[in-house]
Design an enzyme around this catalytic site. Structure first.
Site, PDB file in Angstrom:
ATOM      1  N   GLU A 197       1.926  -9.335  11.804  1.00 51.37           N
ATOM      2  CA  GLU A 197       1.654  -9.010  10.399  1.00 51.37           C
ATOM      3  C   GLU A 197       2.961  -8.905   9.601  1.00 51.37           C
ATOM      4  O   GLU A 197       3.076  -9.427   8.500  1.00 51.37           O
ATOM      5  CB  GLU A 197       0.886  -7.689  10.356  1.00 51.37           C
ATOM      6  CG  GLU A 197       0.401  -7.263   8.987  1.00 51.37           C
ATOM      7  CD  GLU A 197      -0.382  -5.951   9.040  1.00 51.37           C
ATOM      8  OE1 GLU A 197      -0.417  -5.312  10.117  1.00 51.37           O
ATOM      9  OE2 GLU A 197      -0.949  -5.571   7.992  1.00 51.37           O
ATOM     10  N   ASP A 219       0.782  -1.240   0.000  1.00 49.75           N
ATOM     11  CA  ASP A 219       0.000   0.000   0.000  1.00 49.75           C
ATOM     12  C   ASP A 219       0.815   1.293   0.000  1.00 49.75           C
ATOM     13  O   ASP A 219       0.489   2.232  -0.704  1.00 49.75           O
ATOM     14  CB  ASP A 219      -0.916   0.032   1.225  1.00 49.75           C
ATOM     15  CG  ASP A 219      -1.837  -1.174   1.319  1.00 49.75           C
ATOM     16  OD1 ASP A 219      -1.677  -2.140   0.563  1.00 49.75           O
ATOM     17  OD2 ASP A 219      -2.725  -1.142   2.184  1.00 49.75           O
TER      18      ASP A 219
HETATM   19  C1  DGY Z   1      -5.658  -1.002   4.929  1.00 52.40           C
HETATM   20  O1  DGY Z   1      -4.513  -0.810   5.361  1.00 52.40           O
HETATM   21  O2  DGY Z   1      -6.658  -0.676   5.530  1.00 52.40           O
HETATM   22  C2  DGY Z   1      -5.853  -1.644   3.616  1.00 52.40           C
HETATM   23  O3  DGY Z   1      -7.149  -2.038   3.422  1.00 52.40           O
HETATM   24  C3  DGY Z   1      -4.991  -2.851   3.523  1.00 52.40           C
HETATM   25  O4  DGY Z   1      -4.972  -3.254   2.204  1.00 52.40           O
END
Ligand code: DGY
Length: 445
Positions: A415, A176
């Site tokens: 995670e 992300d």
């Molecule tokens: C978040 O960090 O909320 C995203 O949905 C992960 O992909």
């Protein structure tokens, strides 16, 4: 990983205890048909998490593994999109929820974006390891939806037929807040409306994306909703439009795996279509090789610029099937890309004590504790190791797998982990970390 993989501490659980802990974590995260990635941070079903969790479930409960996939597909849109999140049941601890996405009228509610399409490859793997004599009934029921999703990637997300499918939101890449997206994200206006993040109430803010990134993440969520998810308008107008190397190489492999399943089940026309898409993608991905850097880049198709940040993405080229598999006994000159990428793999392994950093420490955006800007992700390590092993690089694959298990043994089922220190980071009791440990231990580490 410039030293040997982390030595299990005296209190580290032995394998049987670790297996039991992983199973318990999946069971505790089970909401009846789907597992949440981590109960407070991510309280719904996520797309690529579900695909990997299905493999974790299969090590001890095959029926439950298939449910994980079937429940994810309940969220599929009529146009083929398999969303990044399926909000099967309401939960307060996550932002942005279904209303923000403008998808709260759907049954079940979902986001309006997707995630890396590992699913078809995981379904192939589930089938190959299945003990269920009726398994092909389940696979056959999944094929139309999977095919429709792949068609969506190749048509809705590549309307000009370039061979590269684009994303409009960094969350679609799975990595992300990677430094690779900094430049394209800088072209996105910041949201001006107020909003309340929930992630930083669950996990320390130093491990999560910055506010400046969230302002743009939220702008894009609003942008899709305000355009009523009109595919052509979004392709033409979205300020962020990127062909992510990692996503496209994952799609390439998934196309071939889905073609294999279609052939096995007698869907020969579908298999041919998938292999045509795969050939077109492989040719386009080859153009993303940057000889001067000895690695692949992503492409900002909005601005026509390569994104050359040094991340783990290139190392997925083996997994994607972009590099030749050496024939047995073949000791001729190595393919130059394979040799350069093996050197890149070693550079990543040497750069930190616990490889693979998601961003190389030499890269200016490196941040050892922040989400995709440095930490190690067990599922990425596993995908890279699968690709290495399939291409005859058994020693490298074994080292990476052992290092990944070492991190989990020492740090628990978090995670992600600091590549420098092994510190466990992000959400606790994480489903796909448990699944990766189960997969690795099930296949002998
Ligand atoms: C978040 O960090 O909320 C995203 O949905 C992960 O992909």
């Amino acid at each position: 990983m410039n030293q040997t993989s982390p030595t299990p501490t005296a209190s580290a659980p032995d394998d049987a205890a670790l297996i039991e802990r992983c199973r318990q974590t999946l069971r505790a995260n089970d909401r009846g048909g789907y597992a949440v990635p981590s109960s407070r941070l991510y309280p719904f079903q996520w797309n690529w998490d579900a695909a990997i969790n299905a493999l974790g479930w299969q090590t001890f409960d095959e029926a439950r593994a298939w449910q994980e996939v079937e429940w994810l597909m309940k969220g599929q849109w009529a146009d083929g999109l398999v969303p990044s999140i399926v909000f099967h049941r309401p939960a307060e601890s996550y932002f942005p929820g279904p209303q923000e996405w403008g998808c709260d009228h759907l049954t079940p509610p979902t986001t309006s974006i997707s995630q890396p399409p590992v699913l078809a490859s995981m379904v192939r793997r589930l089938r190959e390891r299945s003990r269920d004599p009726q398994v092909d009934t389940r696979v056959r029921a999944l094929l139309p939806g999977l095919l429709n999703w792949h068609r969506w990637w190749h048509e809705e997300r590549d309307p000009e037929g370039t061979g590269l499918s684009v994303i409009y939101h960094p969350w679609e890449t799975g990595s992300d807040n990677s430094p690779a997206w900094d430049a394209p994200l800088a072209q996105v206006p910041a949201a001006t409306r107020p909003y309340q993040r929930r992630d930083t109430g669950v996990v320390d803010g130093s491990m999560r994306p910055h506010k400046a990134e969230y302002d743009r993440f939220v702008y894009l969520v609003d942008f899709f909703r305000e355009r009523a998810f009109d595919a052509r308008r979004i392709y033409d107008e979205c300020p962020l439009r990127v062909a992510d190397f990692a996503l496209n190489t994952i799609l390439l492999r998934a196309d071939r795996d889905l073609a294999h399943l279609c052939t096995e089940l007698g869907l020969h026309g579908a298999a041919r279509q998938l292999l045509d898409w795969a050939d077109r993608s492989a040719a386009a991905l080859a153009t993303l090789w940057v000889p001067a850097l000895g690695r692949y880049a992503s492409l900002d198709t909005r601005r026509g610029r390569l994104l050359t940040q040094r991340t783990h993405a290139s190392l997925l080229a083996w997994y994607g099937g972009l590099l030749p598999v050496p024939a047995p006994g073949d000791d001729g000159p190595a393919d130059p890309r394979s040799a350069a990428l093996l050197a890149e793999f070693e550079a990543f392994m040497q750069a930190t004590r616990h490889g693979l950093a998601s961003t190389h420490p030499n890269e200016s955006g490196y941040d050892p504790r922040r989400y995709w800007r440095g930490p190690v992700w067990p599922h990425i390590n596993w995908l890279v190791a699968e690709g290495l092993a399939e291409h005859g690089h058994a020693e490298q694959a074994a080292r990476l797998r052992a290092g990944t298990l070492g991190l989990i043994r020492q740090g628990g089922l978090h995670e992600y982990f600091s590549a420098d220190t092994g510190e466990p980071l992000g959400g606790p009791d994480f489903s796909w970390t448990a699944s990766i440990a189960l997969i690795l231990l099930d296949s002998g580490g």
